[in-house]
Scaffold this active site. Structure first.
Site, PDB file in Angstrom:
ATOM      1  N   CYS A  67       0.914  -1.080   0.001  1.00  0.00           N
ATOM      2  CA  CYS A  67      -0.033   0.065   0.085  1.00  0.00           C
ATOM      3  C   CYS A  67       0.742   1.323  -0.044  1.00  0.00           C
ATOM      4  O   CYS A  67       1.671   1.401   0.823  1.00  0.00           O
ATOM      5  CB  CYS A  67      -1.000   0.100   1.286  1.00  0.00           C
ATOM      6  SG  CYS A  67      -1.868   1.670   1.372  1.00  0.00           S
ATOM      7  N   CYS A  76      -2.634  -0.314   9.370  1.00  0.00           N
ATOM      8  CA  CYS A  76      -1.735  -1.436   9.301  1.00  0.00           C
ATOM      9  C   CYS A  76      -0.347  -1.258   9.775  1.00  0.00           C
ATOM     10  O   CYS A  76       0.138  -0.328   9.849  1.00  0.00           O
ATOM     11  CB  CYS A  76      -1.277  -2.001   7.721  1.00  0.00           C
ATOM     12  SG  CYS A  76      -2.643  -2.409   7.131  1.00  0.00           S
ATOM     13  N   CYS A 151      -6.848   1.079  -0.365  1.00  0.00           N
ATOM     14  CA  CYS A 151      -6.800   0.695   0.670  1.00  0.00           C
ATOM     15  C   CYS A 151      -6.753  -0.941   0.571  1.00  0.00           C
ATOM     16  O   CYS A 151      -7.898  -1.538   0.191  1.00  0.00           O
ATOM     17  CB  CYS A 151      -7.634   1.053   1.768  1.00  0.00           C
ATOM     18  SG  CYS A 151      -7.721  -0.141   3.285  1.00  0.00           S
ATOM     19  N   GLN A 257     -18.518 -10.451  11.802  1.00  0.00           N
ATOM     20  CA  GLN A 257     -17.160 -10.831  11.719  1.00  0.00           C
ATOM     21  C   GLN A 257     -16.534  -9.926  10.692  1.00  0.00           C
ATOM     22  O   GLN A 257     -17.172  -9.687   9.543  1.00  0.00           O
ATOM     23  CB  GLN A 257     -17.067 -12.471  11.404  1.00  0.00           C
ATOM     24  CG  GLN A 257     -17.546 -13.293  12.640  1.00  0.00           C
ATOM     25  CD  GLN A 257     -16.527 -13.015  13.880  1.00  0.00           C
ATOM     26  OE1 GLN A 257     -15.525 -12.789  13.867  1.00  0.00           O
ATOM     27  NE2 GLN A 257     -17.200 -13.353  15.110  1.00  0.00           N
ATOM     28  N   ASP A 349     -18.136 -16.173  22.551  1.00  0.00           N
ATOM     29  CA  ASP A 349     -17.475 -15.290  21.652  1.00  0.00           C
ATOM     30  C   ASP A 349     -17.169 -13.758  22.016  1.00  0.00           C
ATOM     31  O   ASP A 349     -18.026 -12.853  21.759  1.00  0.00           O
ATOM     32  CB  ASP A 349     -18.015 -15.309  20.301  1.00  0.00           C
ATOM     33  CG  ASP A 349     -17.299 -14.549  19.289  1.00  0.00           C
ATOM     34  OD1 ASP A 349     -16.227 -14.082  19.578  1.00  0.00           O
ATOM     35  OD2 ASP A 349     -17.946 -14.337  18.252  1.00  0.00           O
ATOM     36  N   CYS A 375     -11.330 -12.913  19.955  1.00  0.00           N
ATOM     37  CA  CYS A 375     -10.263 -12.055  19.014  1.00  0.00           C
ATOM     38  C   CYS A 375      -9.117 -11.363  19.700  1.00  0.00           C
ATOM     39  O   CYS A 375      -8.408 -10.389  19.292  1.00  0.00           O
ATOM     40  CB  CYS A 375     -11.077 -10.606  18.495  1.00  0.00           C
ATOM     41  SG  CYS A 375     -11.741  -9.728  19.774  1.00  0.00           S
TER      42      CYS A 375
HETATM   43  C1  LIG Z   1     -17.029 -10.555  19.186  1.00  0.00           C
HETATM   44  S1  LIG Z   1     -18.609 -10.054  19.355  1.00  0.00           S
HETATM   45  C2  LIG Z   1     -19.498 -11.688  18.687  1.00  0.00           C
HETATM   46  C3  LIG Z   1     -20.724 -11.592  18.325  1.00  0.00           C
HETATM   47  C4  LIG Z   1     -21.158 -12.966  17.315  1.00  0.00           C
HETATM   48  N1  LIG Z   1     -20.926 -14.078  18.147  1.00  0.00           N
HETATM   49  C5  LIG Z   1     -20.673 -13.019  15.968  1.00  0.00           C
HETATM   50  O1  LIG Z   1     -19.717 -13.681  15.864  1.00  0.00           O
HETATM   51  O2  LIG Z   1     -21.083 -12.038  15.077  1.00  0.00           O
HETATM   52  C6  LIG Z   1     -19.006  -9.869  20.686  1.00  0.00           C
HETATM   53  C7  LIG Z   1     -20.391  -9.630  21.232  1.00  0.00           C
HETATM   54  O3  LIG Z   1     -20.144  -9.303  22.396  1.00  0.00           O
HETATM   55  C8  LIG Z   1     -21.426  -8.545  22.887  1.00  0.00           C
HETATM   56  N2  LIG Z   1     -21.352  -7.821  24.003  1.00  0.00           N
HETATM   57  C9  LIG Z   1     -20.252  -6.919  24.405  1.00  0.00           C
HETATM   58  N3  LIG Z   1     -20.344  -6.505  25.492  1.00  0.00           N
HETATM   59  C10 LIG Z   1     -21.066  -7.185  26.283  1.00  0.00           C
HETATM   60  C11 LIG Z   1     -21.702  -7.359  27.727  1.00  0.00           C
HETATM   61  N4  LIG Z   1     -21.149  -6.590  28.486  1.00  0.00           N
HETATM   62  N5  LIG Z   1     -22.649  -8.325  27.847  1.00  0.00           N
HETATM   63  C12 LIG Z   1     -23.350  -9.026  26.957  1.00  0.00           C
HETATM   64  N6  LIG Z   1     -22.627  -8.782  25.746  1.00  0.00           N
HETATM   65  C13 LIG Z   1     -21.799  -7.946  25.418  1.00  0.00           C
HETATM   66  C14 LIG Z   1     -21.306  -7.547  21.641  1.00  0.00           C
HETATM   67  O4  LIG Z   1     -22.756  -6.902  21.255  1.00  0.00           O
HETATM   68  C15 LIG Z   1     -21.197  -8.336  20.588  1.00  0.00           C
HETATM   69  O5  LIG Z   1     -22.260  -8.936  19.966  1.00  0.00           O
END
Ligand SMILES: C[S@@+](CC[C@H](N)C(=O)[O-])C[C@H]1O[C@@H](n2cnc3c(N)ncnc32)[C@H](O)[C@@H]1O
Length: 417
Positions: A67, A76, A151, A257, A349, A375
């Site tokens: 880039c 990046c 980008c 994601q 997650d 993540c």
């Molecule tokens: C990494 S994302 C994963 C979402 C889903 N599993 C996906 O793959 O699309 C993390 C999720 O945690 C939720 N989140 C963040 N803080 C939270 C909390 N204090 N209580 C409940 N959910 C929460 C967010 O709304 C989000 O949907």
């Protein structure tokens, strides 16, 4: 201060690491094997921080960044690393976190590496100026914006949208006004969310609709902050995702994601490992919920984002799937062991901070399987240690590099009792 340094390794943020005397120095944009003259600009705990004042001799692991904005843009960190050095460094972020927690790094499977031009979700920033809007990412260690013309991580649809979006923002943003710009490439169209600053004036609606029509965007709106409701500016097409064959309306600002490839790898991992009665924490819009339920599992799903939970429930009801979703702040009100009584599988997650608050209930539950999507290898390894100490065996870890050239790594892991 300046000093000549040989770079020995790559640090957690993607900086080249060397030594000045007995001090560790982190040099942005430097690769292992480089001989560089370093300009020291700051100090961070026990580490000096610097930039390359002069590349005295390029090492064998350095390459030309793809880039043209790489030297300035903070989006990046490691485009200057040759491909295998980059892949080794990214993987090492996970291996190091596991080793620090006494977990078996030999379990780590080959990395699923996403390609450039596949990032479908990104947050840029925009600044109004007298000569039009600047639209891009912040410079490294600075709030100054780099106006990105190209980008290489963004999907072609998002990259193609930038000139029209910049022209629109130039028309509606007063000089000096700054806001964030969320872009999501989903279902063949683009969702644009402007976040922060002052509410765009009435004329912005017509200009937004014209821009969206020209640029092929489906929706554009503004909200004062991440947590606030969105004020619509233009809606030309529905914004919908598809998880396991089930369409879900995407609320403004909802989590998806970062890449479709990453999502597919994670969803395949989850489907292969889950049982028939799943308790899912941090379900979002149902990326995993709906494929699991479509495959016959009963899923109880929780997330703190009410609009996402509402959209998931509407989609599940429409498809007559056995999903019970609940809005719940899991940090304030963590899951209790009683909530997990019927589950054979717990799927988590969480956001980057991890799921520490959920671990007492998960370890006390009778669930035989835990699937953890993360993540952040550091918070994952901390929570994984708690699972292993409670009698779970770590069976699989799949790294998914869907944050190309950044210090972030996605992964999915499987634990069984
Ligand atoms: C990494 S994302 C994963 C979402 C889903 N599993 C996906 O793959 O699309 C993390 C999720 O945690 C939720 N989140 C963040 N803080 C939270 C909390 N204090 N209580 C409940 N959910 C929460 C967010 O709304 C989000 O949907």
């Amino acid at each position: 201060m300046q000093a000549d340094v040989t770079i020995e390794s790559v640090g957690a943020r993607g900086d080249g690491i060397g030594r000045i005397g007995d001090r560790r120095v982190a040099v942005e944009g430097a690769a292992p094997g480089d001989r560089v003259r370093v300009r020291v600009t700051a100090e961070r705990a026990d580490t000096l921080v610097g930039t390359v004042a002069d590349l005295l001799e390029a090492g064998p692991l350095r390459r030309e960044p793809p880039c043209p904005h790489f030297d300035a843009c903070g989006g990046c960190a490691t485009q200057h690393l040759e491909e295998s050095a980059y892949a080794d460094w990214k993987r090492s972020l996970l291996l190091t976190a596991l080793a620090r927690n006494g977990l078996d790094a030999a379990l780590v499977e080959p990395t699923v590496q996403v390609a450039p031009a596949t990032r479908r979700r990104a947050r840029l920033s925009a600044l109004g100026t007298a000569r039009g809007a600047v639209l891009g990412f912040s410079e490294r260690a600075s709030r100054r914006l780099v106006d990105v013309a190209v980008c290489p991580i963004l999907t072609p649809r998002l990259e193609a949208l930038l000139p029209g979006l910049r022209a629109f923002l130039g028309d509606v943003l007063p000089s000096g006004a700054r806001l964030d710009v969320d872009l999501l490439d989903i279902g063949g169209t683009v969702d644009i969310g402007l976040v922060g600053g002052a509410e765009p004036g009435r004329e912005a609606g017509a200009a937004a609709a014209a821009m969206a029509r020209r640029a092929g965007a489906g929706r554009i709106g503004w909200r004062p902050s991440d947590a606030a409701a969105q004020v619509p500016l233009a809606q030309l097409r529905p914004i919908a995702a598809n998880f396991g064959g089930v369409a879900v309306a995407v609320p403004p600002g909802a989590f998806l994601q970062a890449t479709a490839e990453g999502e597919a790898a994670l969803a395949a991992f989850v489907r292969a490992a889950a049982g028939q009665r799943v308790a899912e924490l941090f379900c979002g819009l149902g990326t995993f919920t709906l494929p699991l339920a479509s495959g016959g599992a009963r899923v109880v799903a929780l997330d703190g984002a009410a609009p996402a939970v509402g959209a998931l429930m509407a989609a599940a009801r429409g498809a007559s799937l056995p999903v019970a979703a609940e809005t719940r702040d899991l940090v304030r009100r963590p899951i209790a062991a009683a909530d997990l009584k019927k589950a054979d599988t717990v799927l988590l997650d969480p956001p980057r901070a991890g799921a520490r608050e959920q671990m007492p209930a998960v370890t006390a539950s009778r669930a035989g399987t835990v699937i953890y999507v993360s993540c952040n290898p550091v918070s994952f390894a901390r929570d994984a240690r708690m699972l292993v100490d409670a009698g779970f065996r770590l069976e699989r870890i799949l790294p998914v590099d869907q944050f190309l050239w950044s210090p972030h790594l996605e992964l999915a892991a499987l634990f069984r009792r």
